[in-house]
Write an enzyme that holds these catalytic residues in place. Structure first.
Site, PDB file in Angstrom:
ATOM      1  N   LYS A   1      11.184   3.315  -0.842  1.00 46.45           N
ATOM      2  CA  LYS A   1      11.148   4.767  -1.086  1.00 46.45           C
ATOM      3  C   LYS A   1      11.272   5.051  -2.575  1.00 46.45           C
ATOM      4  O   LYS A   1      12.198   4.562  -3.221  1.00 46.45           O
ATOM      5  CB  LYS A   1      12.321   5.446  -0.359  1.00 46.45           C
ATOM      6  CG  LYS A   1      12.191   5.452   1.157  1.00 46.45           C
ATOM      7  CD  LYS A   1      11.072   6.397   1.559  1.00 46.45           C
ATOM      8  CE  LYS A   1      10.946   6.558   3.046  1.00 46.45           C
ATOM      9  NZ  LYS A   1      11.827   7.476   3.663  1.00 46.45           N
TER      10      LYS A   1
ATOM     11  N   LYS B   1       2.748   4.567   1.171  1.00 45.42           N
ATOM     12  CA  LYS B   1       3.203   5.063   2.473  1.00 45.42           C
ATOM     13  C   LYS B   1       2.706   6.499   2.602  1.00 45.42           C
ATOM     14  O   LYS B   1       2.974   7.334   1.737  1.00 45.42           O
ATOM     15  CB  LYS B   1       4.730   5.024   2.531  1.00 45.42           C
ATOM     16  CG  LYS B   1       5.296   5.411   3.876  1.00 45.42           C
ATOM     17  CD  LYS B   1       6.766   5.020   3.948  1.00 45.42           C
ATOM     18  CE  LYS B   1       7.311   5.154   5.351  1.00 45.42           C
ATOM     19  NZ  LYS B   1       7.434   6.509   5.816  1.00 45.42           N
TER      20      LYS B   1
ATOM     21  N   CYS C   1      10.243  48.832   1.182  1.00 49.70           N
ATOM     22  CA  CYS C   1       9.565  47.957   0.224  1.00 49.70           C
ATOM     23  C   CYS C   1      10.319  48.030  -1.108  1.00 49.70           C
ATOM     24  O   CYS C   1      10.559  49.131  -1.623  1.00 49.70           O
ATOM     25  CB  CYS C   1       8.117  48.411   0.030  1.00 49.70           C
ATOM     26  SG  CYS C   1       7.321  47.589  -1.368  1.00 49.70           S
TER      27      CYS C   1
ATOM     28  N   CYS D   1       7.739  49.988  -3.713  1.00 50.54           N
ATOM     29  CA  CYS D   1       7.286  51.380  -3.588  1.00 50.54           C
ATOM     30  C   CYS D   1       8.159  52.209  -2.646  1.00 50.54           C
ATOM     31  O   CYS D   1       7.962  53.411  -2.532  1.00 50.54           O
ATOM     32  CB  CYS D   1       5.831  51.438  -3.136  1.00 50.54           C
ATOM     33  SG  CYS D   1       5.595  50.958  -1.426  1.00 50.54           S
TER      34      CYS D   1
ATOM     35  N   TYR E   1      -3.767   1.507   8.981  1.00 47.47           N
ATOM     36  CA  TYR E   1      -3.003   0.437   8.345  1.00 47.47           C
ATOM     37  C   TYR E   1      -2.495  -0.622   9.306  1.00 47.47           C
ATOM     38  O   TYR E   1      -1.792  -1.533   8.902  1.00 47.47           O
ATOM     39  CB  TYR E   1      -1.825   1.013   7.572  1.00 47.47           C
ATOM     40  CG  TYR E   1      -0.992   2.004   8.372  1.00 47.47           C
ATOM     41  CD1 TYR E   1      -0.293   1.596   9.504  1.00 47.47           C
ATOM     42  CD2 TYR E   1      -0.921   3.343   8.005  1.00 47.47           C
ATOM     43  CE1 TYR E   1       0.458   2.495  10.249  1.00 47.47           C
ATOM     44  CE2 TYR E   1      -0.176   4.254   8.733  1.00 47.47           C
ATOM     45  CZ  TYR E   1       0.514   3.821   9.857  1.00 47.47           C
ATOM     46  OH  TYR E   1       1.242   4.711  10.583  1.00 47.47           O
TER      47      TYR E   1
ATOM     48  N   GLU F   1       0.853  -1.198   0.000  1.00 49.63           N
ATOM     49  CA  GLU F   1       0.000   0.000   0.000  1.00 49.63           C
ATOM     50  C   GLU F   1       0.882   1.240   0.000  1.00 49.63           C
ATOM     51  O   GLU F   1       2.065   1.148   0.313  1.00 49.63           O
ATOM     52  CB  GLU F   1      -0.910  -0.008   1.242  1.00 49.63           C
ATOM     53  CG  GLU F   1      -0.173   0.242   2.531  1.00 49.63           C
ATOM     54  CD  GLU F   1      -0.670  -0.594   3.712  1.00 49.63           C
ATOM     55  OE1 GLU F   1      -1.334  -1.616   3.497  1.00 49.63           O
ATOM     56  OE2 GLU F   1      -0.356  -0.206   4.835  1.00 49.63           O
TER      57      GLU F   1
ATOM     58  N   CYS G   1       0.985  50.990  -2.715  1.00 52.50           N
ATOM     59  CA  CYS G   1       2.128  50.263  -3.282  1.00 52.50           C
ATOM     60  C   CYS G   1       1.691  49.598  -4.587  1.00 52.50           C
ATOM     61  O   CYS G   1       0.740  48.813  -4.604  1.00 52.50           O
ATOM     62  CB  CYS G   1       2.616  49.220  -2.290  1.00 52.50           C
ATOM     63  SG  CYS G   1       3.831  48.095  -2.988  1.00 52.50           S
TER      64      CYS G   1
ATOM     65  N   ASP H   1       2.560  10.189   4.129  1.00 48.83           N
ATOM     66  CA  ASP H   1       3.526  11.054   4.774  1.00 48.83           C
ATOM     67  C   ASP H   1       2.803  11.938   5.779  1.00 48.83           C
ATOM     68  O   ASP H   1       2.317  13.008   5.458  1.00 48.83           O
ATOM     69  CB  ASP H   1       4.203  11.910   3.690  1.00 48.83           C
ATOM     70  CG  ASP H   1       5.632  12.198   4.056  1.00 48.83           C
ATOM     71  OD1 ASP H   1       6.095  11.677   5.087  1.00 48.83           O
ATOM     72  OD2 ASP H   1       6.289  12.947   3.322  1.00 48.83           O
TER      73      ASP H   1
HETATM   74  S1  IVH Z   1       3.069   0.160   8.879  1.00 50.63           S
HETATM   75  C1  IVH Z   1       5.723  -1.785  11.909  1.00 50.63           C
HETATM   76  N1  IVH Z   1       1.916   1.323   6.808  1.00 50.63           N
HETATM   77  O1  IVH Z   1       5.753   5.150   8.262  1.00 50.63           O
HETATM   78  C2  IVH Z   1       4.943  -1.202  10.831  1.00 50.63           C
HETATM   79  N2  IVH Z   1       3.349   2.623   8.191  1.00 50.63           N
HETATM   80  O2  IVH Z   1       8.605   4.789   8.545  1.00 50.63           O
HETATM   81  C3  IVH Z   1       4.425   0.101  11.196  1.00 50.63           C
HETATM   82  N3  IVH Z   1       3.505   4.973   7.556  1.00 50.63           N
HETATM   83  O3  IVH Z   1       5.780   4.921  11.773  1.00 50.63           O
HETATM   84  C4  IVH Z   1       3.922   0.936  10.180  1.00 50.63           C
HETATM   85  N4  IVH Z   1       2.156   4.860   5.837  1.00 50.63           N
HETATM   86  O4  IVH Z   1       3.993   6.395  10.630  1.00 50.63           O
HETATM   87  C5  IVH Z   1       2.739   1.462   7.861  1.00 50.63           C
HETATM   88  N5  IVH Z   1       0.823   2.266   4.983  1.00 50.63           N
HETATM   89  C6  IVH Z   1       1.631   2.397   6.031  1.00 50.63           C
HETATM   90  C7  IVH Z   1       2.226   3.633   6.363  1.00 50.63           C
HETATM   91  C8  IVH Z   1       3.078   3.699   7.458  1.00 50.63           C
HETATM   92  C9  IVH Z   1       2.926   5.640   6.576  1.00 50.63           C
HETATM   93  C10 IVH Z   1       4.451   5.563   8.526  1.00 50.63           C
HETATM   94  C11 IVH Z   1       4.195   5.189   9.958  1.00 50.63           C
HETATM   95  C12 IVH Z   1       5.483   4.563  10.464  1.00 50.63           C
HETATM   96  C13 IVH Z   1       6.467   5.116   9.490  1.00 50.63           C
HETATM   97  C14 IVH Z   1       7.658   4.240   9.393  1.00 50.63           C
END
Ligand code: IVH
Length: 683
Positions: free
Chosen positions: A317, A119, A411, A414, A229, A117, A434, A121
């Site tokens: 990443k 990640k 400024c 102006c 999640y 899934e 201005c 932010d």
């Molecule tokens: S699972 C042990 N799923 O990423 C597994 N984390 O870098 C725990 N995060 O602390 C996290 N999206 O805050 C998981 N789909 C996702 C996520 C996710 C963002 C964050 C979470 C975690 C951090 C780790």
């Protein structure tokens, strides 16, 4: 004293709570509301009235989401199970190595089943439910102990206050990420910039800053979302695997990530990651990678944890969109409220397929914090759809010739005095006349979400201003074709186009006009709220702040600002002059619109490309029928109306799976009154 509560009222309250929670879920989790905001508001008001009268407030009542009284400090909360972090993979090779390790540790030759899934932010949160009721919410903190942010998390509309079913685990910790959409983040930063407040560097900081507020009523005003999640401690049930757990969350109305896939084997995992990377531009939130988890909980247990990271999960990443370049110059731009923003002029650099040659430095606090100087080599990032920003200075490359860029004492446009008010990070030009401010105000008035006068962008406003033809936005309606024809950049056709655009803009909605006026603190959203509550512009003349403050979601700052604008005789004079020039406002937003046909109620439309009719005409038509229009496609969009030569919105709509229709099809919907029937409520 509250009155004693009759049984039928109790039932009414229960029904209203259920109904409102269902609509919250449709709106904030599924993105497909089935009633209009007005209908929601009126149910809400009804519930609030009953609750106040009888003193009966259910624990999952939506009225409990408005924020509690401010705290002095956050209490500490121990996590029953530690909240772990994730190891990172920066390449597909790293992922294959992860998969080999998993197999080795499990002594398995067979392909492993994983979930994949995006990640998110944002900020990791744990929410504990006791017997189905939201009991506590805490931040991750150091993983073992976090901060109690229960009051703040309750204000997030997509967070269920109650898990509604028999046989639910009597205690469960649901974990997820609180995040802010990119659009929302940019809107918030724009507002903060105008207010002279410090800016958030990215949506993640904005989300974190909004959750970690001692005053939860501030959190309530920020539009935060949650994606769940994972879980912490659970008593009373066993989910067996991640996939089942995610489905349990979904079934119990928790928001889950936009895409969760279950696949067997690392090759399939990589396919899913490529798919997420292709689609990420269309996501409303920022994502810098994907999270891969071994699906089976027994396998997870046997793989275990290595200090702070599980061996059963990893974060992949995406390659970062960063580049290194030099700041050739820093210039200052002056906004319509006088705020001066430093902008770095960069040696052009390609980042993620786009050439970047400027980057906002936001304010002088930011310059100081990062110690940015003219001539510095810097790392610039273009994350998702967010405008490029300078991440850091490469100090090793300094030659000693770099020059600091101090706060200007005058400024730059102006020459007026510049001030920095106590507690504000913004530096402002105080010159009312201005030229930069005046031009910005005019440009704002003519911009897309406002009067939408095509052809009155930055360059032409500057030209008309320097020729002395406009000094105020009201002057736009006094422009004569023969005057424009005398200007260097105009010929017969372009002059006529501009005249037509100006003429067309006279017919617009009250909310767009209110936004166009540039009243301090009145953005598009506040303008909409005002239009819902006041039928016409004249109803606002000489208005008292108290009358505005009665509107839900409008606070003192906006009320005072609107009232002072409409009590200024000079402003009223300008408005009356605009009316004399032919300004005609309709107000499809007004709540007591009577029994007009509301075919598009609850549907949001976006238009792209050229339609046979002027865009604002079509927008008015949609709004007259109860629909909403927006200038950008998001997951909230129901229909994209596609004209000739459509822009990037079409691609975005396709990636989000938004329905697209032609103008003729739109007319067809209206003619045959064919809208998907609003879904029946199911409880
Ligand atoms: S699972 C042990 N799923 O990423 C597994 N984390 O870098 C725990 N995060 O602390 C996290 N999206 O805050 C998981 N789909 C996702 C996520 C996710 C963002 C964050 C979470 C975690 C951090 C780790």
């Amino acid at each position: 004293m509250a009155e004693k509560i009759p049984e039928d009222i109790k039932q009414d309250i229960e029904r209203l709570v259920k109904e409102l929670n269902y609509h919250c879920y449709r709106y904030y989790v599924l993105d497909s509301p089935v009633i209009s905001d007005e209908e929601y508001d009126s149910l809400y008001v009804k519930l609030k009235g009953l609750e106040e009268r009888y003193g009966h407030i259910l624990s999952d009542s939506p009225t409990r989401r408005i924020g509690a009284s401010p705290l002095d400090k956050f209490e500490k909360v121990k996590h029953k199970e530690p909240m772990l972090s994730l190891d990172n993979a920066f390449s597909f090779d790293d992922l294959m190595e992860f998969d080999r390790r998993v197999k080795r540790l499990l002594g398995s030759d067979e392909d492993i089943e994983y979930t994949v899934e995006p990640k998110y932010d944002g900020l990791a949160i744990e929410i504990t439910y006791h017997n189905g009721l939201l009991y506590k919410a805490s931040t991750r903190g150091d993983g073992y102990e976090g901060e109690d942010v229960t009051a703040n998390i309750r204000t997030i509309r997509s967070v269920p206050l109650k898990i509604d079913e028999k046989g639910i685990p009597h205690e469960i910790d649901v974990r997820g990420e609180v995040y802010m959409d990119i659009d929302e983040f940019e809107k918030l930063n724009n507002e903060r910039e105008q207010e002279g407040e410090s800016l958030f560097a990215n949506p993640r900081n904005a989300a974190a800053g909004s959750v970690r507020q001692l005053d939860s009523s501030i959190t309530a005003k920020r539009r935060l979302h949650l994606a769940c999640y994972g879980m912490g401690a659970v008593k009373g049930t066993d989910f067996r695997n991640q996939w089942k757990f995610i489905h349990w969350l979904e079934k119990h109305m928790f928001p889950i990530p936009v895409m969760v896939r279950r696949v067997r084997g690392i090759d399939k995992v990589i396919d899913v990651i490529k798919d997420i990377e292709r689609k990420r531009r269309g996501f409303s939130f920022e994502t810098d990678g994907a999270v891969i988890k071994v699906n089976d909980f027994d396998l997870q247990k046997s793989l275990g944890i290595k200090t702070r990271e599980p061996r059963w999960a990893i974060a992949y990443k995406f390659p970062a969109h960063q580049g290194t370049t030099r700041i050739n110059e820093i210039s200052s731009s002056v906004g319509r409220t006088g705020v001066i923003t430093p902008v770095a002029m960069l040696e052009p650099v390609r980042i993620g397929g786009v050439t970047v040659s400027r980057s906002t430095l936001h304010n002088w606090d930011e310059i100081e914090r990062k110690d940015i100087r003219v001539g510095d080599y810097v790392i610039v990032e273009r994350a998702g759809e967010v405008i490029p920003h300078v991440i850091s200075v490469i100090k090793d490359r300094r030659t000693g010739k770099e020059k600091p860029f101090p706060i200007p004492d005058k400024c730059p446009v102006c020459g007026s005095r510049v001030i920095r008010e106590k507690g504000e990070v913004a530096v402002r030009c105080i010159g009312l006349d201005c030229p930069a401010q005046v031009q910005e105000r005019i440009r704002h008035f003519a911009s897309r979400g406002a009067m939408d006068i095509e052809g009155l962008g930055e360059k032409n406003v500057e030209l008309l201003y320097s020729e002395g033809m406009i000094r105020h936005f009201a002057d736009i309606y006094r422009i004569k074709k023969e005057d424009i024809l005398r200007l260097p950049r105009f010929a017969e056709k372009s002059a006529q186009n501009l005249m037509d655009a100006i003429e067309k803009s006279k017919h617009t909605t009250l909310s767009k006009f209110l936004y166009a006026l540039g009243i301090p603190h009145v953005g598009e959203y506040a303008a909409k709220l005002l239009s819902r509550n006041f039928e016409s512009m004249e109803d606002l003349y000489k208005i008292k702040p108290g009358k505005i403050m009665g509107i839900r979601q409008i606070g003192e700052k906006i009320a005072l600002s609107v009232s002072s604008f409409f009590n200024d005789p000079e402003n009223i004079n300008t408005l009356e002059k605009l009316k004399e020039s032919g300004l005609k406002l309709t107000n499809p937003d007004y709540e007591n619109k009577g029994s007009r046909e509301r075919l598009f109620e609850g549907f949001t439309f976006v238009i792209t490309g050229t339609l046979p009719e002027p865009r604002n005409y079509v927008e008015n038509m949609i709004e007259e029928l109860g629909g909403m229009t927006s200038s950008s496609v998001s997951k909230h969009t129901d229909y994209l109306v596609v004209g000739e030569e459509p822009g990037s919105k079409l691609r975005k709509a396709q990636s989000l799976g938004v329905k697209t229709i032609s103008y003729e099809e739109l007319l067809g919907l209206i003619k045959h009154k064919r809208m998907p029937k609003n879904l029946k409520l199911q409880f």
